[in-house]
Design an enzyme around this catalytic site. Structure first.
Site, PDB file in Angstrom:
ATOM      1  N   LEU A  32      42.274 -33.976 -15.385  1.00 19.62           N
ATOM      2  CA  LEU A  32      41.166 -34.703 -14.377  1.00 19.62           C
ATOM      3  C   LEU A  32      40.620 -35.980 -15.392  1.00 19.62           C
ATOM      4  O   LEU A  32      40.309 -36.932 -14.657  1.00 19.62           O
ATOM      5  CB  LEU A  32      39.959 -33.542 -14.412  1.00 19.62           C
ATOM      6  CG  LEU A  32      38.802 -34.255 -13.785  1.00 19.62           C
ATOM      7  CD1 LEU A  32      39.058 -34.508 -12.211  1.00 19.62           C
ATOM      8  CD2 LEU A  32      37.620 -33.276 -13.703  1.00 19.62           C
ATOM      9  N   ALA A  61      37.258 -29.512 -21.861  1.00 21.94           N
ATOM     10  CA  ALA A  61      37.019 -27.903 -21.733  1.00 21.94           C
ATOM     11  C   ALA A  61      38.075 -27.221 -22.213  1.00 21.94           C
ATOM     12  O   ALA A  61      39.113 -27.762 -22.412  1.00 21.94           O
ATOM     13  CB  ALA A  61      36.793 -27.639 -20.201  1.00 21.94           C
ATOM     14  N   THR A  95      33.910 -24.272 -12.206  1.00 24.26           N
ATOM     15  CA  THR A  95      35.129 -23.349 -11.539  1.00 24.26           C
ATOM     16  C   THR A  95      34.530 -22.513 -10.686  1.00 24.26           C
ATOM     17  O   THR A  95      33.658 -21.872 -10.950  1.00 24.26           O
ATOM     18  CB  THR A  95      35.976 -23.064 -12.849  1.00 24.26           C
ATOM     19  OG1 THR A  95      36.907 -22.043 -12.152  1.00 24.26           O
ATOM     20  CG2 THR A  95      35.103 -22.000 -13.493  1.00 24.26           C
ATOM     21  N   TYR A 133      36.442 -16.687 -19.821  1.00 30.57           N
ATOM     22  CA  TYR A 133      36.448 -18.194 -19.452  1.00 30.57           C
ATOM     23  C   TYR A 133      35.142 -18.171 -18.237  1.00 30.57           C
ATOM     24  O   TYR A 133      34.554 -19.478 -18.667  1.00 30.57           O
ATOM     25  CB  TYR A 133      37.913 -18.552 -18.946  1.00 30.57           C
ATOM     26  CG  TYR A 133      37.938 -19.891 -18.029  1.00 30.57           C
ATOM     27  CD1 TYR A 133      37.860 -21.156 -18.775  1.00 30.57           C
ATOM     28  CD2 TYR A 133      37.743 -20.002 -16.605  1.00 30.57           C
ATOM     29  CE1 TYR A 133      38.019 -22.325 -18.101  1.00 30.57           C
ATOM     30  CE2 TYR A 133      38.045 -21.208 -16.054  1.00 30.57           C
ATOM     31  CZ  TYR A 133      37.877 -22.176 -16.870  1.00 30.57           C
ATOM     32  OH  TYR A 133      38.032 -23.677 -16.307  1.00 30.57           O
ATOM     33  N   LYS A 164      32.199 -21.126 -18.789  1.00 30.78           N
ATOM     34  CA  LYS A 164      31.630 -21.930 -17.955  1.00 30.78           C
ATOM     35  C   LYS A 164      30.381 -21.834 -17.030  1.00 30.78           C
ATOM     36  O   LYS A 164      29.816 -22.920 -16.744  1.00 30.78           O
ATOM     37  CB  LYS A 164      32.775 -22.054 -16.689  1.00 30.78           C
ATOM     38  CG  LYS A 164      34.134 -22.439 -17.324  1.00 30.78           C
ATOM     39  CD  LYS A 164      34.275 -23.875 -17.831  1.00 30.78           C
ATOM     40  CE  LYS A 164      34.157 -25.198 -16.870  1.00 30.78           C
ATOM     41  NZ  LYS A 164      34.304 -26.267 -17.627  1.00 30.78           N
TER      42      LYS A 164
END
Ligand SMILES: NC(=O)c1ccc[n+]([C@@H]2O[C@H](COP(=O)([O-])OP(=O)(O)OC[C@H]3O[C@@H](n4cnc5c(N)ncnc54)[C@H](OP(=O)(O)O)[C@@H]3O)[C@@H](O)[C@H]2O)c1
Length: 281
Positions: free
Chosen positions: A26, A68, A105, A129, A133
């Site tokens: 990204l 990240a 996410t 995860y 986030k």
């Protein structure tokens, strides 16, 4: 409603834009989408976000926080390590004091809604995860657009498309999970939508930016082979058969109830990604 302090982000004069995680898929796409601005794109080597920003860093007008820990299964074994990047790292990005785009996410949801998730739905992450986030979303603070996206792919880095292209060239058949459904999103489309979002300067808060359409990983693999002209069959398996370390939401389609910029269909994103790959040396 508009935010006076983000008016300067509207297209016009070149903005000082800082990108973290610039070496990721990204990050690379964001640098291209914001090329008309004065971009400072920092890789992990240039700023490890587990520590506060380097003192000499010029104050940006906008921070695009793409750094990240993205190893979903690895986070189960080292949740603290993942939190250092995804939570503390986001705190450090917010501490720069500029309007922030913090990426999150679909894995903040448990996938049991049975319908697309919109911004006001309550998160309930299944994995370490996803939990890091979600905590990262809170760490982004009051002056942040928290952009949730899903199933990212692009011409660089580690992603499902590049893995399938490699396997499809080597094998006659691949086994792919056929009971998880989401929105595969091309990083070029997400970067362009981020550019549009920031330019419109809407209220801070959570925004869902994911490709139009939805599919399973197995559908996605079939489309990759078809578009790439690879003669490889897809054998559909269940999530349980695949046996990944971290649990994933069965249905994590993201949609916006707030009028977020619309992204192209995932098939168009896939075609754009394959075209970009074909141009690589
Ligand atoms: N990938 C997906 O399917 C997906 C889906 C939804 C949301 N997202 C979110 O979208 C954002 C971008 O993801 P992506 O797919 O571009 O991930 P990516 O390709 O893995 O890029 C992440 C980048 O962050 C860097 N990084 C890791 N730890 C760091 C640290 N301590 N300090 C600075 N940089 C660090 C990585 O460097 P190294 O390569 O050296 O580790 C990598 O360059 C993330 O917030 C991710 O959670 C991703």
């Amino acid at each position: 409603m508009e935010h006076p302090d983000t008016d300067s982000l509207r297209p016009g004069p070149r903005r000082r834009v800082l990108i973290t995680g610039a070496g990721g898929q990204l990050g690379v796409a964001l640098a291209a989408a914001f090329a008309a601005d004065e971009v400072r794109a920092l890789t992990r080597e240039e700023w490890d976000v587990r520590a506060p920003a380097p003192a000499a860093l010029e104050r940006p007008e906008l921070v695009l926080h793409a750094a990240a820990w993205t190893n979903v299964d690895g986070a189960e074994d080292d949740p603290q390590g993942a939190a250092e990047v995804n939570v503390a790292g986001t705190t450090h990005a917010a501490e720069l004091g500029a309007p922030l785009v913090a990426y999150s996410t679909d894995y903040v949801f448990d996938g049991r809604k049975g319908a697309p998730y919109v911004e006001s739905d309550s998160p309930s992450p299944l994995s370490a995860y996803g939990r890091t986030k979600l905590h990262g979303e809170a760490a982004a603070g009051e002056r942040a657009w928290v952009v949730r996206s899903s199933w990212l792919f692009g011409p660089t880095g580690h992603n499902f498309v590049r893995t399938m292209l490699r396997l499809g060239a080597e094998r006659d058949e691949v086994a792919v999970v056929g009971d998880q459904r989401g929105c595969p999103t091309y990083v070029g489309d997400l970067a362009a939508a981020t550019h549009e979002l920031v330019g419109a300067a809407p209220p801070f808060g959570v925004w869902h930016l994911a490709a139009a359409g939805d599919c399973t990983w197995a559908d996605f693999a079939e489309a990759i082979f078809e578009l790439a002209g690879l003669d490889c069959r897809v054998r559909r398996i269940t999530t349980a058969e695949f046996g990944a370390r971290a649990p994933r939401p069965p249905v994590s389609i993201l949609r916006s109830e707030k009028g977020a910029p619309e992204l192209p269909h995932w098939r168009d994103g896939l075609a754009a990604c394959l075209a970009a790959l074909a141009q690589q040396p």
